[in-house]
Every structure is written in structure tokens, then in C-alpha cells.
Design a protein around this motif. Structure first.
Motif, mmCIF file in Angstrom:
data_model
loop_
_atom_site.group_PDB
_atom_site.id
_atom_site.type_symbol
_atom_site.label_atom_id
_atom_site.label_comp_id
_atom_site.label_asym_id
_atom_site.label_seq_id
_atom_site.Cartn_x
_atom_site.Cartn_y
_atom_site.Cartn_z
ATOM 1 N N MET A 1 49.962 48.389 45.598
ATOM 2 C CA MET A 1 49.683 47.067 45.052
ATOM 3 C C MET A 1 50.498 46.884 43.769
ATOM 4 O O MET A 1 50.638 47.806 42.981
ATOM 5 N N THR A 2 51.024 45.706 43.575
ATOM 6 C CA THR A 2 51.803 45.422 42.374
ATOM 7 C C THR A 2 50.902 44.842 41.291
ATOM 8 O O THR A 2 49.900 44.194 41.576
ATOM 9 N N THR A 3 51.287 45.072 40.048
ATOM 10 C CA THR A 3 50.443 44.695 38.912
ATOM 11 C C THR A 3 50.962 43.437 38.240
ATOM 12 O O THR A 3 52.132 43.365 37.860
ATOM 13 N N LEU A 4 50.070 42.481 38.068
ATOM 14 C CA LEU A 4 50.353 41.229 37.377
ATOM 15 C C LEU A 4 49.539 41.181 36.097
ATOM 16 O O LEU A 4 48.320 41.330 36.130
ATOM 17 N N TYR A 5 50.229 40.993 34.986
ATOM 18 C CA TYR A 5 49.534 40.684 33.747
ATOM 19 C C TYR A 5 49.395 39.175 33.696
ATOM 20 O O TYR A 5 50.398 38.458 33.703
ATOM 21 N N LEU A 6 48.170 38.700 33.666
ATOM 22 C CA LEU A 6 47.870 37.280 33.535
ATOM 23 C C LEU A 6 47.402 37.042 32.111
ATOM 24 O O LEU A 6 46.395 37.607 31.688
ATOM 25 N N PHE A 7 48.171 36.253 31.372
ATOM 26 C CA PHE A 7 47.867 35.976 29.973
ATOM 27 C C PHE A 7 47.519 34.509 29.807
ATOM 28 O O PHE A 7 48.214 33.637 30.343
ATOM 29 N N CYS A 8 46.464 34.242 29.047
ATOM 30 C CA CYS A 8 46.003 32.870 28.828
ATOM 31 C C CYS A 8 45.807 32.588 27.345
ATOM 32 O O CYS A 8 45.256 33.411 26.618
ATOM 33 N N SER A 9 46.242 31.400 26.948
ATOM 34 C CA SER A 9 45.931 30.863 25.622
ATOM 35 C C SER A 9 44.700 29.969 25.760
ATOM 36 O O SER A 9 44.287 29.626 26.868
ATOM 37 N N ALA A 10 44.174 29.537 24.624
ATOM 38 C CA ALA A 10 42.982 28.686 24.610
ATOM 39 C C ALA A 10 43.368 27.238 24.908
ATOM 40 O O ALA A 10 43.618 26.434 24.019
ATOM 41 N N ALA A 11 43.442 26.939 26.189
ATOM 42 C CA ALA A 11 43.643 25.584 26.695
ATOM 43 C C ALA A 11 42.688 25.432 27.874
ATOM 44 O O ALA A 11 42.333 26.433 28.516
ATOM 45 N N PRO A 12 42.246 24.212 28.176
ATOM 46 C CA PRO A 12 41.232 24.035 29.220
ATOM 47 C C PRO A 12 41.487 24.755 30.545
ATOM 48 O O PRO A 12 40.536 25.283 31.135
ATOM 49 N N PRO A 13 42.733 24.864 31.049
ATOM 50 C CA PRO A 13 42.905 25.595 32.317
ATOM 51 C C PRO A 13 42.490 27.060 32.258
ATOM 52 O O PRO A 13 42.215 27.659 33.300
ATOM 53 N N ALA A 14 42.414 27.654 31.081
ATOM 54 C CA ALA A 14 41.958 29.045 30.975
ATOM 55 C C ALA A 14 40.529 29.203 31.491
ATOM 56 O O ALA A 14 40.148 30.286 31.933
ATOM 57 N N LEU A 15 39.772 28.126 31.464
ATOM 58 C CA LEU A 15 38.393 28.179 31.942
ATOM 59 C C LEU A 15 38.316 28.336 33.467
ATOM 60 O O LEU A 15 37.248 28.586 34.013
ATOM 61 N N GLU A 16 39.449 28.220 34.145
ATOM 62 C CA GLU A 16 39.524 28.358 35.607
ATOM 63 C C GLU A 16 39.996 29.754 36.017
ATOM 64 O O GLU A 16 40.306 29.986 37.185
ATOM 65 N N VAL A 17 40.062 30.688 35.087
ATOM 66 C CA VAL A 17 40.711 31.966 35.321
ATOM 67 C C VAL A 17 40.059 32.792 36.427
ATOM 68 O O VAL A 17 40.748 33.544 37.122
ATOM 69 N N VAL A 18 38.781 32.657 36.662
ATOM 70 C CA VAL A 18 38.130 33.414 37.739
ATOM 71 C C VAL A 18 38.770 33.064 39.076
ATOM 72 O O VAL A 18 39.111 33.961 39.868
ATOM 73 N N PRO A 81 47.537 29.256 30.918
ATOM 74 C CA PRO A 81 48.245 28.240 30.162
ATOM 75 C C PRO A 81 48.728 28.825 28.827
ATOM 76 O O PRO A 81 48.027 29.615 28.206
ATOM 77 N N ALA A 82 49.921 28.441 28.442
ATOM 78 C CA ALA A 82 50.458 28.863 27.146
ATOM 79 C C ALA A 82 50.513 27.627 26.248
ATOM 80 O O ALA A 82 51.183 26.648 26.572
ATOM 81 N N THR A 83 49.777 27.674 25.177
ATOM 82 C CA THR A 83 49.693 26.530 24.276
ATOM 83 C C THR A 83 50.981 26.335 23.487
ATOM 84 O O THR A 83 51.846 27.211 23.426
ATOM 85 N N PHE A 84 51.086 25.190 22.860
ATOM 86 C CA PHE A 84 52.189 24.853 21.963
ATOM 87 C C PHE A 84 52.416 25.981 20.963
ATOM 88 O O PHE A 84 53.542 26.449 20.764
ATOM 89 N N ASN A 85 51.346 26.442 20.356
ATOM 90 C CA ASN A 85 51.431 27.515 19.366
ATOM 91 C C ASN A 85 51.963 28.809 19.978
ATOM 92 O O ASN A 85 52.869 29.443 19.430
ATOM 93 N N SER A 86 51.419 29.224 21.119
ATOM 94 C CA SER A 86 51.848 30.475 21.746
ATOM 95 C C SER A 86 53.308 30.419 22.192
ATOM 96 O O SER A 86 54.046 31.397 22.031
ATOM 97 N N VAL A 87 53.738 29.295 22.751
ATOM 98 C CA VAL A 87 55.135 29.140 23.172
ATOM 99 C C VAL A 87 56.060 29.309 21.970
ATOM 100 O O VAL A 87 57.054 30.049 22.028
ATOM 101 N N ASN A 88 55.741 28.630 20.886
ATOM 102 C CA ASN A 88 56.595 28.708 19.697
ATOM 103 C C ASN A 88 56.571 30.096 19.066
ATOM 104 O O ASN A 88 57.607 30.609 18.642
#
Length: 180
Positions: A1-18, A81-88
Motif C-alpha cells: 500500500m502506498t502512503t499519502l500524507y493528507l494535510f489540512c488547514s483550517a478552512a470549512p472543507p477540513a470538516l469533511e476529512v473523514v 484545503p490550504a488556506t491563503f496563509n498556509s499557501v503563502n
């Protein structure tokens, strides 16, 4: 199995992570979830469930020197989701946050990485945002922004069609196949 790192910033789509983790696992990924400190605070009531679901610790901070790495090596990274802050922060190399540090280092390690921002139409008017996306594209990050990726909404609004998680996971699969 291959490994995926899933990273989320605090934006509403992060609430769908499950649901995103379940979809990634159905596609054959072993998922390790990393969160910005604010996203961790948003998802704190679910962290135990997320750890059970992934089989890995949910991380939002760097390990201490000498501590073993809790995760297997990444075959790919999805920062969404990567927020404005995280992207910058990422484009500027400001790595005080664990997830930003990992994706910054992934550039030098050659780990296939996908970025899907989540920033509203007011934020993306700031000139640094486009510069940051250009910097990340130039170093090989697959940026899903605009048609076929994330398209900014007005402040306080959410798109009826939702965040394009499926497109993000499709792109991870594509870049891993291409890198092989």
C-alpha cells in the motif's frame, strides 16, 4: 500500500476529512493526517476517531529531537484545503507549522505533492497569492486552482457543488503514476 500524507488547514472543507480519508483508503492509500494548529483545534473532538480510521497519530506539531518518526515515508502529499496563509507560508519557506515544514521539505525530497487552495475571492486579490502559486508550480508542485480545481467563492459563501476533493485525489493518483 502506498502512503499519502493528507494535510489540512483550517478552512470549512477540513470538516469533511473523514469522508476524504475513506475515499483515499478506497483508492488504496494508507493515509496519515496532518493538520495546522487551527485545523487541529477545529477537529479536536474527532481526533481519536481519525486516528482509529487512519491507524496513525494525527499530527499538528513537529516531533522532538530523538523521537522516532510515527509515520511511514510519504509516497505523495495532498495539502487541501490550504488556506491563503498556509499557501503563502509554504511559498516563502516559513516553516513554523509542521505541515508547512513537511511540504517545504518535500520539494527537495522530490515527493509528488498536490496543492488545492481554499481562499475566498477577497483574499486571492492580494498580489502575494498568485506569486506564491507561481513559486510552488515552478518547483514542481501540482496546483489545482482555477477551472478543474478550486475556484474562489465570495467571502462567507460556500459553493453548492462543494470542495472538489475527488479531483484532488485523482490528481494525486495521476502524479504518482507519472513519477513512477
Amino acid at each position: 500500500m502506498t502512503t499519502l500524507y493528507l494535510f489540512c488547514s483550517a478552512a470549512p472543507p477540513a470538516l469533511e476529512v473523514v469522508d476524504v480519508i475513506a475515499d483515499a483508503q478506497a483508492r488504496g492509500w494508507d493515509v496519515c493526517l496532518g493538520l495546522t494548529p487551527s485545523a487541529h483545534r477545529w477537529l479536536e473532538p474527532e481526533v481519536d476517531e481519525l486516528e482509529r480510521l487512519t491507524g496513525h497519530a494525527v499530527r499538528s506539531s513537529y516531533k522532538l529531537p530523538g523521537e522516532p518518526d510515527e509515520w511511514p515515508t510519504a509516497d505523495a502529499i495532498l495539502f487541501a484545503p490550504a488556506t491563503f496563509n498556509s499557501v503563502n507560508e509554504w511559498a516563502l519557506g516559513l516553516t513554523s507549522k509542521f505541515v508547512v515544514g513537511v511540504v517545504a521539505e518535500a520539494i527537495g525530497k522530490g515527493i509528488p505533492t498536490v496543492l488545492m487552495p481554499c481562499a475566498n475571492a477577497a483574499y486571492v486579490q492580494h498580489p502575494q497569492f498568485d506569486r506564491s502559486l507561481d513559486v510552488l508550480r515552478a518547483v514542481g508542485v501540482s496546483v489545482l486552482y482555477g477551472p478543474g480545481g478550486f475556484e474562489p467563492n465570495q467571502p462567507g459563501e460556500r459553493r453548492a457543488e462543494g470542495f472538489p476533493w475527488g479531483s484532488a485525489l485523482d490528481e494525486v493518483g495521476r502524479i504518482v503514476r507519472t513519477a513512477s
